[in-house]
Enzyme design. Structure first.
Site, mmCIF file in Angstrom:
data_model
loop_
_atom_site.group_PDB
_atom_site.id
_atom_site.type_symbol
_atom_site.label_atom_id
_atom_site.label_comp_id
_atom_site.label_asym_id
_atom_site.label_seq_id
_atom_site.Cartn_x
_atom_site.Cartn_y
_atom_site.Cartn_z
ATOM 1 C CG ASP A 1 -1.767 1.192 1.393
ATOM 2 O OD1 ASP A 1 -1.565 2.171 0.643
ATOM 3 O OD2 ASP A 1 -2.651 1.185 2.271
ATOM 4 C CE LYS B 1 -4.573 9.037 1.087
ATOM 5 N NZ LYS B 1 -5.291 9.603 2.223
HETATM 6 N N1 PLP Z 1 -3.958 3.308 2.768
HETATM 7 C C1 PLP Z 1 -3.375 4.293 3.454
HETATM 8 C C2 PLP Z 1 -2.060 4.037 4.119
HETATM 9 C C3 PLP Z 1 -3.980 5.539 3.556
HETATM 10 O O1 PLP Z 1 -3.397 6.516 4.252
HETATM 11 C C4 PLP Z 1 -5.216 5.745 2.909
HETATM 12 C C5 PLP Z 1 -5.907 7.039 3.030
HETATM 13 O O2 PLP Z 1 -5.654 7.819 3.916
HETATM 14 C C6 PLP Z 1 -5.782 4.697 2.189
HETATM 15 C C7 PLP Z 1 -5.123 3.494 2.140
HETATM 16 C C8 PLP Z 1 -7.083 4.873 1.464
HETATM 17 O O3 PLP Z 1 -6.913 5.801 0.444
HETATM 18 P P1 PLP Z 1 -8.167 6.322 -0.399
HETATM 19 O O4 PLP Z 1 -9.164 6.837 0.605
HETATM 20 O O5 PLP Z 1 -7.610 7.403 -1.252
HETATM 21 O O6 PLP Z 1 -8.698 5.176 -1.174
#
Ligand code: PLP
Length: 523
Positions: free
Chosen positions: A320, A346
């Site tokens: 991730d 992000k």
């Molecule tokens: N994984 C991590 C480490 C995150 O910080 C986030 C969002 O803050 C996500 C997954 C999920 O991302 P998204 O809401 O853009 O799908």
């Protein structure tokens, strides 16, 4: 921001430090006046890391301090930083902090070593800030201080204008029509895919699938590969650091298919205990899914080691990258994870667009996630033939414009240079850490040696909401809450933290304001 006060004892005057740091980080001629828009815009024309390093280094050896005699602030900066207990010799600043770690753990470390001279970051934060219109917004009558970058990042003019250009000049559905605009839109979309490919160093654009974001990418893998290949009794290993997006999809699948989920623990600093992780692996382990950077603590995990151990056990690996992609160089070939996922919003791109990287053979041998137009070769009422990746996983009309916007965001990051971004942010992180930890009653949650861009804390006598509201009154945006990572916060005995999180457009002055407002609560 200029009236931010340093409420802490024994630290150098923060404005001096910021002035010094800005001058130091500036690659502009010494005559440049911060805040001068005309000069900033002129200078922007030839703003390119390569050029600036070249001119900066001219006449000096690679690791000496160029123009030292013309730059007296150099010594002051060194003193100021030393007073902040930054103990590395200045020649190692700004803090490429990997030395203590086994470098092979950190797949990005080789990229950092190749920086010509880490003393001369090639961008000027004041020029960079000019590119982000929202940073001039007033909130509660105060200039916005955006320290909620882990939740989402702000967008540069270049991304906003690219989106507008797409809708004004290129808008069409893609891949399906013979007309001119379809060709323009298809070209722009596929060019964005190639930009992602190069940015993450994938072997082929076919390994880049556009999705809605990290959450959708993980659900896609769970519901296609997981659904197809996992059997009752198979085991999935996660880590205690995971965002809910990397927990819940696996739980749903586990419930449906009778899988077992195991969790690698962390130590008291918030770093994964690798030996404990290794003990969880066995021939039943079919998948390891882990974050490269914790969104709640900022821990940078020993990614390469995690991947190697998982592969040695015969498991596939999903990495991730939601919190790593805008801070740390991504090299999916070096990392060798089977899937790598991130969200466009992000990394200074639009919301609603993200990326699933997967190894091409793996993607081609995985059943589709959704059915519909664009992903088929041939359809009869009895049977359908599917395309290979990436179309195989892009059923229907995708988010064309925002994919193009993501390409523009990647261009922007590439122009600054991801390694330079890492260095600058690491400097800011150290600066903020040193100052926050001196506030009485403030407890930092997450103190791993390897961290990036996140400072999570609780303040004795105040709820996280109270701290967040006090900061907001001064225009400072931070996240207060559980950050969609409840298990890791509970590991540290809390339900919520205040979480300032950094990006390359943040400054020491913004951190000073954060520290001043937070410490004023205790008075
Ligand atoms: N994984 C991590 C480490 C995150 O910080 C986030 C969002 O803050 C996500 C997954 C999920 O991302 P998204 O809401 O853009 O799908």
């Amino acid at each position: 921001m200029s009236d931010a006060t340093n409420g802490l004892q024994g630290l150098p005057d923060v404005h001096d430090l910021e002035r010094l740091a800005n001058e130091y980080f500036s690659a502009l001629p010494a005559s440049y006046t911060p805040g001068s828009t005309a000069k900033a815009e002129n200078s922007y024309q030839d703003f390119s890391g390569h050029e600036l390093i070249k001119s900066y280094s001219s006449g000096s050896s690679a690791h000496s301090l160029p123009f030292e005699s013309e730059r007296p602030f150099e010594r002051e900066l060194k003193n100021a930083l030393e007073a902040l207990s930054v103990t590395q010799p200045t020649s190692q600043l700004p803090l490429v902090h990997l030395a203590a770690a086994n470098e092979s753990f950190y797949y990005f470390s080789a990229g950092l070593q190749s920086i010509p001279d880490p003393l001369h970051p090639p961008f000027n934060v004041n020029l960079v800030r000019n590119d982000f219109p929202i940073l001039s917004e007033q909130v509660n009558g105060k200039l916005l201080v955006w320290l909620d970058n882990a939740a989402t990042t702000q967008k540069p003019r270049q991304v906003i204008e690219r989106l507008s250009h797409f809708y004004k000049h290129e808008n069409s559905n893609i891949h399906r029509a013979a007309h001119g605009l379809a060709a323009r839109a298809t070209d722009a979309y596929e060019e964005a895919r190639q930009k992602v490919q190069h940015f993450i160093h994938a072997r082929s654009p076919n390994e880049v699938v556009f999705v809605r974001g990290t959450t959708e990418a993980i659900n896609l893998v769970a519901n296609s590969w997981g659904e197809q290949y996992l059997q009752p009794g198979d085991e999935i290993v996660l880590t205690n650091l995971e965002h809910h997006a990397n927990i819940v999809p696996w739980q749903l699948l586990a419930k449906k298919k009778g899988l077992v989920i195991k969790v690698a623990p962390v130590d008291d600093s918030g770093q994964i205990l690798l030996d404990e992780y290794a003990r969880l692996l066995n021939p039943r382990t079919k998948l390891v899914a882990f974050t490269l950077v914790s969104n709640a603590l900022g821990t940078v995990t020993p990614a390469q080691q995690i991947v190697q151990l998982a592969h040695a056990a015969g498991a596939k690996v999903l990495a991730d990258g939601a919190q790593s992609v805008s801070h740390i160089r991504t090299d999916v070939q070096k990392l060798d994870a089977d899937w790598f996922v991130f969200s466009g919003h992000k990394i200074f791109g639009p919301t609603g667009i993200g990326v699933l990287y997967g190894k091409e053979d793996l993607l081609n041998s995985t059943q589709p996630y959704q059915g519909g137009g664009n992903m088929i070769q041939d359809v009869t009422f009895e049977h359908s033939e599917f395309h290979n990746t990436p179309s195989r996983f892009e059923a229907g009309t995708g988010n064309i414009a925002d994919a193009v916007g993501l390409g523009a965001a990647i261009d922007y990051v590439q122009k600054l240079g991801i390694d330079h971004i890492y260095q600058y942010e690491h400097f800011l992180l150290q600066y903020a850490t040193r100052k926050l930890e001196q506030i009485p009653g403030l407890r930092l949650i997450g103190t791993a040696t390897e961290k990036t861009s996140v400072l999570s804390f609780v303040l004795e006598g105040f709820t996280t909401v109270q701290v967040g509201e006090a900061l907001s009154k001064e225009g400072i945006a931070v996240r207060s809450g559980h950050h969609c990572a409840q298990p890791i916060l509970r590991r540290f005995g809390v339900e919520a933290t205040v979480r300032p999180s950094l990006a390359f457009y943040n400054t020491c002055a913004e951190i000073d304001l954060l520290v001043a407002v937070t410490s004023s609560l205790k008075r």
